[in-house]
Write a protein that holds these residues in place. Structure first.
Motif, PDB file in Angstrom:
ATOM      1  N   ASN A   1       0.921  -1.145  -0.151  1.00 28.13           N
ATOM      2  CA  ASN A   1      -0.033   0.037   0.009  1.00 28.13           C
ATOM      3  C   ASN A   1       0.792   1.422   0.009  1.00 28.13           C
ATOM      4  O   ASN A   1       2.197   1.139   0.217  1.00 28.13           O
ATOM      5  CB  ASN A   1      -0.848   0.021   1.244  1.00 28.13           C
ATOM      6  CG  ASN A   1      -1.895  -1.028   1.334  1.00 28.13           C
ATOM      7  OD1 ASN A   1      -2.494  -1.320   0.235  1.00 28.13           O
ATOM      8  ND2 ASN A   1      -2.249  -1.646   2.223  1.00 28.13           N
ATOM      9  N   THR A   2       0.435   2.406  -0.108  1.00 34.31           N
ATOM     10  CA  THR A   2       1.096   3.509  -0.222  1.00 34.31           C
ATOM     11  C   THR A   2       1.526   3.891   1.156  1.00 34.31           C
ATOM     12  O   THR A   2       0.773   3.541   2.223  1.00 34.31           O
ATOM     13  CB  THR A   2       0.196   4.655  -0.835  1.00 34.31           C
ATOM     14  OG1 THR A   2      -0.859   4.961   0.136  1.00 34.31           O
ATOM     15  CG2 THR A   2      -0.196   4.589  -2.103  1.00 34.31           C
ATOM     16  N   CYS A   3       2.578   4.626   1.584  1.00 35.51           N
ATOM     17  CA  CYS A   3       2.976   4.995   2.738  1.00 35.51           C
ATOM     18  C   CYS A   3       1.963   5.953   3.407  1.00 35.51           C
ATOM     19  O   CYS A   3       1.798   5.789   4.764  1.00 35.51           O
ATOM     20  CB  CYS A   3       4.212   5.887   2.710  1.00 35.51           C
ATOM     21  SG  CYS A   3       5.746   4.784   2.101  1.00 35.51           S
ATOM     22  N   GLN A   4       1.089   6.603   2.780  1.00 33.56           N
ATOM     23  CA  GLN A   4       0.268   7.655   3.267  1.00 33.56           C
ATOM     24  C   GLN A   4      -0.693   6.938   3.942  1.00 33.56           C
ATOM     25  O   GLN A   4      -1.368   7.209   4.778  1.00 33.56           O
ATOM     26  CB  GLN A   4      -0.227   8.607   2.208  1.00 33.56           C
ATOM     27  CG  GLN A   4      -1.290   9.405   2.609  1.00 33.56           C
ATOM     28  CD  GLN A   4      -1.618  10.347   1.243  1.00 33.56           C
ATOM     29  OE1 GLN A   4      -1.439  10.260   0.061  1.00 33.56           O
ATOM     30  NE2 GLN A   4      -2.480  11.556   1.667  1.00 33.56           N
ATOM     31  N   MET A   5      -1.077   5.803   3.145  1.00 31.63           N
ATOM     32  CA  MET A   5      -2.338   4.988   3.639  1.00 31.63           C
ATOM     33  C   MET A   5      -2.013   4.231   5.243  1.00 31.63           C
ATOM     34  O   MET A   5      -2.509   4.070   5.881  1.00 31.63           O
ATOM     35  CB  MET A   5      -3.030   3.980   2.686  1.00 31.63           C
ATOM     36  CG  MET A   5      -3.951   3.109   3.130  1.00 31.63           C
ATOM     37  SD  MET A   5      -4.359   1.451   2.014  1.00 31.63           S
ATOM     38  CE  MET A   5      -4.975   2.726   0.668  1.00 31.63           C
ATOM     39  N   ILE A   6      -0.750   3.774   4.980  1.00 26.26           N
ATOM     40  CA  ILE A   6      -0.188   3.053   6.301  1.00 26.26           C
ATOM     41  C   ILE A   6      -0.123   3.974   7.466  1.00 26.26           C
ATOM     42  O   ILE A   6      -0.295   3.983   8.531  1.00 26.26           O
ATOM     43  CB  ILE A   6       1.017   2.390   5.931  1.00 26.26           C
ATOM     44  CG1 ILE A   6       1.051   1.245   4.911  1.00 26.26           C
ATOM     45  CG2 ILE A   6       1.685   1.733   7.187  1.00 26.26           C
ATOM     46  CD1 ILE A   6       2.424   0.640   4.398  1.00 26.26           C
ATOM     47  N   GLN A   7       0.348   5.587   7.091  1.00 28.68           N
ATOM     48  CA  GLN A   7       0.532   6.322   8.072  1.00 28.68           C
ATOM     49  C   GLN A   7      -0.818   6.741   8.655  1.00 28.68           C
ATOM     50  O   GLN A   7      -1.066   7.361   9.711  1.00 28.68           O
ATOM     51  CB  GLN A   7       1.563   7.739   7.577  1.00 28.68           C
ATOM     52  CG  GLN A   7       1.639   8.576   8.536  1.00 28.68           C
ATOM     53  CD  GLN A   7       2.579   8.087   9.873  1.00 28.68           C
ATOM     54  OE1 GLN A   7       3.543   7.551   9.564  1.00 28.68           O
ATOM     55  NE2 GLN A   7       2.062   8.382  10.953  1.00 28.68           N
ATOM     56  N   GLY A   8      -1.723   6.795   7.607  1.00 25.26           N
ATOM     57  CA  GLY A   8      -3.159   7.337   8.011  1.00 25.26           C
ATOM     58  C   GLY A   8      -3.993   6.290   8.781  1.00 25.26           C
ATOM     59  O   GLY A   8      -4.397   6.703   9.868  1.00 25.26           O
ATOM     60  N   GLU A   9      -3.412   5.063   8.960  1.00 25.12           N
ATOM     61  CA  GLU A   9      -3.940   4.131   9.778  1.00 25.12           C
ATOM     62  C   GLU A   9      -3.541   4.046  11.146  1.00 25.12           C
ATOM     63  O   GLU A   9      -3.812   4.081  12.315  1.00 25.12           O
ATOM     64  CB  GLU A   9      -3.680   2.665   9.279  1.00 25.12           C
ATOM     65  CG  GLU A   9      -4.315   1.604  10.271  1.00 25.12           C
ATOM     66  CD  GLU A   9      -5.692   1.407  10.346  1.00 25.12           C
ATOM     67  OE1 GLU A   9      -6.115   0.774  11.535  1.00 25.12           O
ATOM     68  OE2 GLU A   9      -6.373   2.119   9.778  1.00 25.12           O
ATOM     69  N   ILE A  10      -1.917   4.574  10.987  1.00 24.34           N
ATOM     70  CA  ILE A  10      -1.198   4.888  12.519  1.00 24.34           C
ATOM     71  C   ILE A  10      -1.873   5.926  13.104  1.00 24.34           C
ATOM     72  O   ILE A  10      -2.432   5.801  14.324  1.00 24.34           O
ATOM     73  CB  ILE A  10       0.404   4.960  12.127  1.00 24.34           C
ATOM     74  CG1 ILE A  10       0.906   3.551  11.696  1.00 24.34           C
ATOM     75  CG2 ILE A  10       0.687   5.481  13.456  1.00 24.34           C
ATOM     76  CD1 ILE A  10       2.125   3.878  11.151  1.00 24.34           C
TER      77      ILE A  10
END
Length: 117
Positions: A89-98
């Motif tokens: 997935n995109t880093c933005q999506m992963i960071q958004g989940e965090i």
């Protein structure tokens, strides 16, 4: 016995006309309290290796070591049953989940250390 096919037909029509259950979006509908502090990662403009293609994945955005750390943080804080904690997935999506997961903690609760990283 002649009424069974008619009743079955009516039951199928009623079932087909029933509204579908709402889909879960995985996003909390409302979060009360102050806006959570956002943590961010530095995302280089160029892919991590010169041979990597820019395919939109976190792995290609920031490289294996950094994406592995981001995915691990995501897994550690996310309460979701199928979180987007995957380097594909995109880093933005992963960071958004965090960010979303860490925002769920109340003012008196202790957040995991991964929320501050």
């Amino acid at each position: 016995m002649r009424h069974i096919p008619a009743l079955l037909t009516i039951a199928l029509l009623v079932a087909a006309c029933s509204p579908a259950p709402p889909k879960e979006t995985g996003v909390a509908s409302s979060v009360s309290g102050p806006e959570p502090a956002r943590t961010s990662i530095a995302i280089p403009a160029e892919p991590a290796s010169s041979g990597a293609q820019a395919d939109g994945t976190c792995l290609s955005e920031i490289g294996k070591a950094a994406s592995d750390r981001l995915v691990e943080r995501c897994i550690m804080v996310s309460p979701a049953t199928h979180p987007p904690c995957n380097a594909a997935n995109t880093c933005q999506m992963i960071q958004g989940e965090i960010d979303r997961s860490c925002a769920m903690y109340g003012p008196g609760e202790t957040k995991p250390k991964e929320c501050a990283a």
